[in-house]
Design an enzyme around this catalytic site. Structure first.
Site, PDB file in Angstrom:
ATOM      1  N   ASP A 190       0.856  -1.177   0.000  1.00 24.90           N
ATOM      2  CA  ASP A 190       0.000   0.000   0.000  1.00 24.90           C
ATOM      3  C   ASP A 190       0.905   1.244   0.000  1.00 24.90           C
ATOM      4  OD1 ASP A 190      -2.149   1.697  -0.011  1.00 24.90           O
ATOM      5  OD2 ASP A 190      -3.162   0.796   1.706  1.00 24.90           O
TER       6      ASP A 190
HETATM    7  C1  BGC Z   1      -4.970   3.341   0.210  1.00 25.11           C
HETATM    8  C2  BGC Z   1      -5.191   2.323  -0.877  1.00 25.11           C
HETATM    9  C3  BGC Z   1      -5.040   2.937  -2.234  1.00 25.11           C
HETATM   10  C4  BGC Z   1      -3.683   3.596  -2.329  1.00 25.11           C
HETATM   11  C5  BGC Z   1      -3.394   4.205  -3.693  1.00 25.11           C
HETATM   12  C6  BGC Z   1      -3.739   4.182  -0.011  1.00 25.11           C
HETATM   13  O1  BGC Z   1      -3.735   5.274   0.832  1.00 25.11           O
HETATM   14  O2  BGC Z   1      -4.895   2.694   1.460  1.00 25.11           O
HETATM   15  O3  BGC Z   1      -6.448   1.735  -0.733  1.00 25.11           O
HETATM   16  O4  BGC Z   1      -5.204   1.972  -3.236  1.00 25.11           O
HETATM   17  O5  BGC Z   1      -3.613   4.610  -1.344  1.00 25.11           O
HETATM   18  O6  BGC Z   1      -4.141   5.321  -3.946  1.00 25.11           O
END
Ligand code: BGC
Length: 764
Positions: free
Chosen positions: A289
């Protein structure tokens, strides 16, 4: 080199024709990737593992001047995400293809989690449709629009089961139940990717199930917080949704931020390798993530080189925005902290994903401006989004059939959310044009037509606390604060209400009050709006509460005092028209709750598939000493899982079984007669639950095992049947063996988890 790549791919395509196409194609992919990797330096391999967020300075035609131009040209980037615009994506892709030494195309990702420009209801609301075909179609439409805009990878579905509505990200998930959740996750994966994960068509995109794992079980519902859970609960309740995605062929998995057994998921080898790859057979790509690798320094398990090496060794292939791989892996290789084989394994998985997406064949495959113009926000997509939104709305209360409203007369629409368009789509609508949705007032006026007068008053701010209001209206979802006094706003609203036949109070959470980093400890309608609602109810006019919410809310006062409550979640770009359709009876509310609505925050976690305990409550609604209950509220939620009214009513007959004995390799059929007893046509969601009466370990009092949407005309009856097999009765026992244990079972069929008819049978 580029010519060689093209020839290799052409050969691969030929090899893919005919019988055994899958196996041949895999062999061709292996040859292609072997050949390519033989030419790559270690640094270029590490470059493929680097996934970057698109910087804000990318301007069409000027890609070479953006912050990412240098790294891309040097082969230091494997992919980019959340860049919108087919021309920009083409420009950036050209840098990779024409400027980097080997011309390896980038992969372009985005959080397309409930639609691209045509925005569907938030995932929790889509889950409330209990309509897997609608879910699949929403994902299919999202894939068509995204792939027409240069995007070939979505960070969806979010499969995090959660029993804690304090956690704002329940909005993005599939509710509290592993069975319903798994059905919905599978539908999303098929919708995005199609049925053949070894090859994507031009209008399909790779899915990414997230956040692996258990992210929805953060302590106290506080985002990113610690998770600690038994294996029993993990395997039986929280893993099945991720597993469903893997079984459906999901191309990628995102590691979650939280820790599991003291090791953050991103560096958790047990999770990412033993469970995901060895037990479940996943052979795709794992991505961290956002800054998930770097954050492990704050978790306190090492500095950036250390946590980066641990993540790679655990089985995390791509680094999203930590710069840990690109910045430290080369030195870690030299120091013996990681091996080249580990880097190769991760690099291969990135290249394989690009191969399956056809990017080596044509790096601009998803950059078709004509398709963008034709498919994005297409009228037929919007028409489906509007219908599906109506299907997601849950009618919680409808005293004296106040709804649907009759056309003609005067409708007063009141509330700070009634005149906002930016709030309609809901959280994480990255590609949505926030100016596109109608406000509720506009939608109602358009759908009601000239004979109905729609008047409006704002009534209140979102809440009294300006700082909270600002935090809940970020990312362009501003609801400018009204400078008038609370009294003046309420007085005006009461005047407008008194002038009308009926009041529609559009209240609740603004869209950024749920979603990431939007945990709450108070789940009521925010204070200023609640005071407004009380004043409206006090006028004596009939009040319909149209509740905007990204999560289960606490509505005890509302349930007691407001005659009609329609929970509309966040319904996407077509929400306003869909709400109007339902309010005016052109469509019926179709949703059933995918999560329990607690009576108050102190009850959390409250969920339908709980265990019985040794001292079950004597009566769900009365306190008894020395039983497992509360002094001050009943154990039952205010509105249970599976609950939802519509504009007609249904009755159930007795459940009959084809046999009361189920052989180990056999099947029995449970049948119930369902009758539409109201005056309007409607759709009932018939739900099948079972209970395993005696187990080697304690078992839930109820588990959803099947459901069906059954359309019935007024007065019509239908026999609804479910097949029950031993397979459906399996669970993970104390040794984590997946077994169905012989003995007595109940089967319960009904229209809500708390409203079923039941009968018993024996598994032999
Ligand atoms: C989130 C994810 C997301 C990623 C990319 C993160 O802050 O937890 O769910 O896919 O950002 O945008």
């Amino acid at each position: 080199m580029k010519r060689i790549l093209t020839l290799l791919v052409a050969a691969a395509a030929l090899a893919g024709c005919g019988r055994n196409a899958g196996a041949d194609r895999d062999a061709a992919m292996d040859r292609f990737v072997d050949e390519l990797m033989a030419r790559m330096t270690v640094d270029e391999k590490i470059g493929q593992l680097n996934l970057l967020a698109a910087p804000g300075d990318i301007v069409t035609g000027e890609a070479q001047n953006s912050d990412v131009a240098g790294p891309i040209s040097r082969g230091e980037v494997g992919g980019l995400f959340n860049l919108k615009g087919v021309d920009k994506i083409r420009d950036i892709q050209r840098l990779a293809v024409e400027k980097s030494r080997l011309g390896i195309p980038l992969i372009f990702g985005m959080d397309v989690i409930h639609g691209y420009e045509t925005t569907f209801p938030i995932p929790l609301a889509l889950t409330a449709t209990w309509d897997t075909a609608a879910m699949r179609e929403a994902a299919r439409i999202a894939a068509r629009e995204a792939s027409a805009s240069g995007i070939c990878w979505t960070f969806s579905p979010m499969a995090d089961i959660s029993r804690d509505p304090r956690w704002g990200r329940v909005a993005e998930g599939v509710g509290e139940d592993p069975y319903l959740g798994a059905e919905m996750v599978r539908a999303m994966v098929y919708g995005y990717q199609g049925a053949d994960p070894s090859h994507y068509a031009t209008d399909e995109i790779m899915a990414c199930v997230k956040h692996f794992a258990l992210y929805g079980a953060s302590e106290a519902g506080r985002d990113y917080n610690t998770v600690d859970m038994s294996r029993q609960r993990m395997y039986n309740d929280y893993f099945p949704t991720y597993r469903a995605a893997v079984d459906a062929g999901v191309g990628s998995v995102m590691a979650s931020f939280n820790e599991i057994d003291g090791v953050p998921a991103t560096a958790n080898r047990w999770l990412l390798t033993d469970v995901l790859r060895d037990q479940w057979g996943f052979d795709g790509l794992v991505v961290s993530d956002y800054s998930g690798i770097m954050e492990m320094t704050a978790h306190g398990i090492g500095d950036l080189p250390e946590v980066s090496a641990r993540a790679l060794r655990a089985g995390n292939d791509m680094d999203m925005m930590s710069f840990g791989y690109i910045g430290t892996l080369r030195a870690s290789l030299d120091a013996g902290l990681v091996t080249e084989a580990e880097i190769d394994r991760a690099c291969r998985l990135v290249l394989e994903a690009k191969y399956k997406l056809g990017l080596f064949d044509d790096p601009y495959r998803y950059c078709d401006a004509e398709r963008t113009a034709r498919e994005v926000f297409a009228p037929e997509h919007r028409a489906r989004a509007r219908q599906i939104a109506a299907e997601s709305f849950v009618l919680l209360k409808n005293e004296n059939d106040l709804l649907p409203l009759r056309r003609g007369g005067v409708i007063a629409v009141v509330g700070p959310l009634a005149a906002s368009r930016e709030n309609m789509p809901g959280t994480w609508s990255v590609a949505t044009d926030l100016r596109a949705p109608s406000t509720l007032v506009e939608g109602l006026r358009a759908v009601a037509g000239g004979a109905t007068k729609v008047v409006y008053a704002r009534g209140s701010n979102v809440c009294h606390d300006g700082a909270l209001e600002r935090a809940a209206t970020t990312f362009g979802r501003d609801i400018p604060r009204d400078g008038r006094s609370d009294r003046a706003m309420i007085d005006e609203a009461v005047r407008v209400a008194r002038s009308a036949d009926v009041v529609v109070a559009a209240l609740g959470e603004p869209s950024e009050m749920s979603g990431e980093s939007s945990s709450r400890t108070d789940l009521g309608i925010p204070d200023a709006q609640r005071e407004l609602l009380e004043a409206l109810v006090a006028t004596g006019k009939p009040v319909v509460l149209v509740l905007f919410a990204g999560r289960p809310m606490t509505l005890s006062w509302e349930a007691a005092h407001v005659p009609a409550i329609l929970n509309v979640w966040f319904g996407g770009t077509e929400a306003a028209e869909a709400i109007a359709d339902v309010l005016l009876g052109d469509a019926s509310p179709g949703g059933r709750l995918p999560s329990s609505f607690p009576r108050n925050v102190g009850q959390i976690p409250v969920y339908y598939n709980h265990k019985n305990t040794g001292r079950p409550a004597a009566d769900a609604d009365w306190f008894a000493k020395f039983r497992s209950n509360y002094l001050d509220v009943p154990n039952s939620p205010l509105y249970p899982f599976g609950y939802g009214l519509t504009y007609t009513t249904f009755e159930y007959g007795e459940v009959s079984l084809s046999s009361d004995r189920l052989a180990r390799d056999g099947a029995i059929t449970a049948t119930v007669r369902v009758t539409n007893t109201g005056a309007r046509d409607g759709v009932e969601v018939v739900q099948l639950y079972t209970r395993d009466r005696v187990g080697s370990v304690t078992r839930p009092v109820q588990e959803l095992k099947g459901f069906r949407r059954v359309p019935l005309r007024a007065g019509e009856s239908a026999d609804v049947s479910f097949t029950i097999t031993p397979d459906m009765l399996r669970f993970y026992n104390a040794e984590l063996a997946y077994v169905a244990e012989p003995g007595e079972f109940d089967v319960m069929i009904g229209g809500s988890s708390d409203w079923t008819r039941s009968v018993g049978f024996t598994l032999e």
